[in-house]
Design a protein around this motif. Structure first.
Motif, short mmCIF file in Angstrom:
data_model
loop_
_atom_site.label_atom_id
_atom_site.label_comp_id
_atom_site.label_asym_id
_atom_site.label_seq_id
_atom_site.Cartn_x
_atom_site.Cartn_y
_atom_site.Cartn_z
N ILE A 116 0.85 -1.19 0.00
CA ILE A 116 0.00 0.00 0.00
C ILE A 116 0.89 1.24 0.00
N SER A 117 0.78 2.01 -1.04
CA SER A 117 1.60 3.22 -1.16
C SER A 117 1.14 4.29 -0.17
N GLY A 118 2.02 5.21 0.13
CA GLY A 118 1.72 6.25 1.11
C GLY A 118 0.56 7.15 0.73
N TRP A 119 0.29 7.28 -0.55
CA TRP A 119 -0.78 8.16 -1.00
C TRP A 119 -2.13 7.46 -1.06
N GLN A 120 -2.15 6.13 -0.87
CA GLN A 120 -3.41 5.40 -0.94
C GLN A 120 -4.20 5.50 0.37
N SER A 121 -5.49 5.26 0.27
CA SER A 121 -6.39 5.15 1.43
C SER A 121 -6.43 6.40 2.29
N MET A 122 -6.27 7.57 1.69
CA MET A 122 -6.22 8.80 2.48
C MET A 122 -7.60 9.37 2.77
N SER A 123 -8.55 9.13 1.88
CA SER A 123 -9.89 9.69 2.06
C SER A 123 -10.73 8.82 2.99
N TYR A 124 -11.70 9.45 3.67
CA TYR A 124 -12.68 8.69 4.43
C TYR A 124 -13.54 7.82 3.51
N PHE A 125 -13.78 8.31 2.29
CA PHE A 125 -14.80 7.74 1.42
C PHE A 125 -14.22 6.72 0.45
N SER A 126 -15.03 5.68 0.20
CA SER A 126 -14.68 4.68 -0.80
C SER A 126 -15.59 4.79 -2.02
N ASN A 130 -22.66 4.14 -2.78
CA ASN A 130 -23.04 2.92 -2.06
C ASN A 130 -23.64 3.29 -0.71
N ILE A 131 -24.61 2.49 -0.24
CA ILE A 131 -25.17 2.71 1.10
C ILE A 131 -24.06 2.68 2.13
N CYS A 132 -23.23 1.66 2.04
CA CYS A 132 -22.06 1.57 2.92
C CYS A 132 -20.91 2.30 2.22
N TRP A 133 -20.83 3.60 2.45
CA TRP A 133 -19.94 4.47 1.67
C TRP A 133 -18.45 4.24 1.94
N PHE A 134 -18.12 3.51 3.00
CA PHE A 134 -16.71 3.23 3.31
C PHE A 134 -16.31 1.81 2.88
N LEU A 135 -17.21 1.11 2.17
CA LEU A 135 -16.92 -0.24 1.68
C LEU A 135 -16.04 -0.17 0.45
N GLU A 136 -14.87 -0.79 0.48
CA GLU A 136 -13.96 -0.83 -0.66
C GLU A 136 -14.53 -1.77 -1.74
N THR A 137 -14.53 -1.28 -2.97
CA THR A 137 -15.11 -2.04 -4.09
C THR A 137 -14.45 -3.40 -4.27
N GLU A 138 -13.11 -3.44 -4.15
CA GLU A 138 -12.38 -4.70 -4.33
C GLU A 138 -12.76 -5.72 -3.27
N PHE A 139 -12.95 -5.24 -2.04
CA PHE A 139 -13.32 -6.16 -0.97
C PHE A 139 -14.72 -6.73 -1.23
N ALA A 140 -15.67 -5.88 -1.59
CA ALA A 140 -17.03 -6.34 -1.88
C ALA A 140 -17.03 -7.36 -3.02
N ASP A 317 -7.13 0.09 4.60
CA ASP A 317 -5.96 -0.79 4.49
C ASP A 317 -6.34 -2.22 4.83
N SER A 318 -7.11 -2.41 5.88
CA SER A 318 -7.55 -3.75 6.25
C SER A 318 -8.45 -4.35 5.18
N GLN A 319 -9.31 -3.53 4.61
CA GLN A 319 -10.20 -4.04 3.56
C GLN A 319 -9.42 -4.47 2.32
N LEU A 320 -8.42 -3.67 1.94
CA LEU A 320 -7.62 -4.00 0.77
C LEU A 320 -6.82 -5.28 0.99
N ARG A 321 -6.27 -5.43 2.20
CA ARG A 321 -5.53 -6.65 2.50
C ARG A 321 -6.48 -7.85 2.56
N ALA A 322 -7.66 -7.65 3.15
CA ALA A 322 -8.66 -8.72 3.22
C ALA A 322 -9.09 -9.15 1.82
#
Length: 452
Positions: A116-126, A130-140, A317-322
């Motif tokens: 995970i690069s330093g510039w990734q995952s900086m925003s609150y929003f994914s 989506n109803i679950c606005w913090f759900l990472e698309t790749e994880f879903a 970060d946890s979602q991307l790793r998951a």
């Protein structure tokens, strides 16, 4: 010249003698060490050696069988080496920490590694759409892929809500299902033996929305209620259905263990609200990732709002790793017949089967303990009949032992008493998800407990 030769001759003899003494000492240490290993496997709880002539034949055969299986599982490391001088070691099997799967992930190398690069995952929003606005698309995406591949849950027409483990999702679900303007908190019930944390989690914040209502088997109060159905059940491993079955009831299904390594997959779960967790699916408890499959849009919104107010979302970060881990699991299933090796579920299923086989052999040879019996069933994932092999052992102490937890603690085995699960102290829950070393020591020690 003669004096010099005499000196050289004496020095050479001294060196040879010194070498011989050192070799002799080393051989003695090795011999005594091996002898110590052998005797360590044949000592009783008082520390006294037991001669092979007096050693119980059935227990001896169990130990021999376990050494062979343990060697297969542990790449040639014998069971006995774990037990040298370990009779006084405390074996803590109270928690369900799933370190049992570490060996698989080590074998897979960088298949689940993520950068995970330093510039990734900086925003609150994914995804704000989506109803679950913090759900990472790749994880879903990987959640849907794995459920489809395993066939254990319907994902079509469901909203995915991600949480910091299924514990947070459990509380979010109670919040979402509870009437918002009721004068009395809604009762939350579950048939005993129920997961020991349900009562404390429900009542911890003393919410005005919901409260613990006890055992679903004996629940008779009128009005709305929430029933938690855990299937396969924690702690006893049995498949569960709702018990109260009244029109005003709302159901919450906890399916943390509905995976092929624990139970036959008979059909896709098709419920209004189901909970899953990465910790029991793949063993990655430290990521703190769980997900809910929710049919009702408004319930999904309320669950999302709870998590928003509670933690302002879930770690990206946890979602991307998951997502990478779930992808590796799905890939392993699709690559099983290639040179990539066995799938995660085949590996974990065989591992759990071996552990249950060893444990049943030990318990069957003793008059002190008993285990639940399970009926084999056809598993759609493995396309064959398999027997349930739960993540936990629901052990009962027979005879005059009234407090099984206390009895096993006297033998330095830490378990969780049945009183925490709403039943008798004669029962304990024991984790089968610990390391090979702790499991082997546990089975070895249990086999030496021959009397009260």
């Amino acid at each position: 010249m003669a004096k010099i030769s005499s000196t050289v001759f004496s020095l050479r003899h001294f060196l040879v003698l010194s070498l011989a003494l050192n070799v002799s000492l080393i051989l003695r240490i090795v011999y005594e060490g091996e002898e110590g290993h052998d005797n360590s496997c044949l000592k009783n709880e008082t520390g006294n050696s037991i001669s092979r002539a007096d050693f119980d034949t059935k227990t001896h055969n169990i130990l021999k069988s376990r050494v062979v299986m343990s060697s297969t599982l542990s790449s040639g490391n014998s069971t006995c080496k774990y037990h040298t001088g370990s009779r006084n070691k405390v074996i803590n099997l109270d928690h369900g920490d799933p370190t049992v799967y570490e060996r698989f992930w080590r074998q897979r190398g960088d298949k689940s590694t993520i950068i995970i690069s330093g510039w990734q995952s900086m925003s609150y929003f994914s995804d704000v759409s989506n109803i679950c606005w913090f759900l990472e698309t790749e994880f879903a995406k990987e959640v849907v892929r794995l459920h489809t591949l395993v066939g254990n849950a319907v994902t079509e027409g469901r909203h995915i809500v991600v949480g910091t483990g299924s514990s947070q999702l459990f509380l979010a679900a109670l919040y979402a299902l509870s009437p918002q303007h009721s004068p009395q908190p809604i009762n939350v019930v579950c048939a005993s033996p129920y997961y020991s944390s349900y009562p404390s989690m429900t009542d911890y914040l003393k919410s005005g929305l919901y409260k613990w209502g006890g055992n679903a088997d004996s629940y008779e109060k009128e009005g709305p209620y929430i029933e938690v159905v855990t299937s396969p059940n924690n702690p006893d491993g049995h498949v569960r259905r709702s018990k109260v079955n009244r029109s005003e009831g709302l159901l919450l299904h906890d399916l943390a263990y509905y995976w092929p390594q624990y139970t036959p997959i008979s059909s896709p779960a098709d419920y209004d609200l189901t909970l899953f967790t990465l910790s029991k699916t793949t063993g990655h408890a430290g990521m703190r990732i769980g997900w809910a499959l929710v049919k009702d849009k408004e319930v999904a919104k309320k669950m999302t709002k709870f998590i928003e107010l509670n933690t302002i979302g879930v770690s990206k970060d946890s979602q991307l790793r998951a997502a990478k881990v779930l992808r590796a699991v799905s890939d392993s299933c699709e690559e099983e017949n290639s040179q990539e090796g066995e799938s995660f579920f085949k590996f974990s299923h065989n591992l759990m089967a071996n552990r249950w086989k060893q444990l049943r052999e030990v318990v069957d040879s003793s008059q002190l303990f008993s285990l639940p019996q399970f009926s084999p069933a056809f598993c759609n994932f493995f396309n064959q009949v398999v027997e349930p092999q739960p993540a936990f052992v629901w052990l009962k102490c027979e005879g005059n032992v009234e407090d099984c937890e206390k009895f096993l603690r006297a033998h330095n085995i830490i378990t969780r008493s049945g009183k925490h699960f709403g039943v008798s102290r004669k029962y304990v829950r024991i984790s089968l998800l610990d390391t090979d070393e702790n499991f082997n020591q546990f089975v070895d020690r249990l086999s030496t407990i021959q009397s009260l």
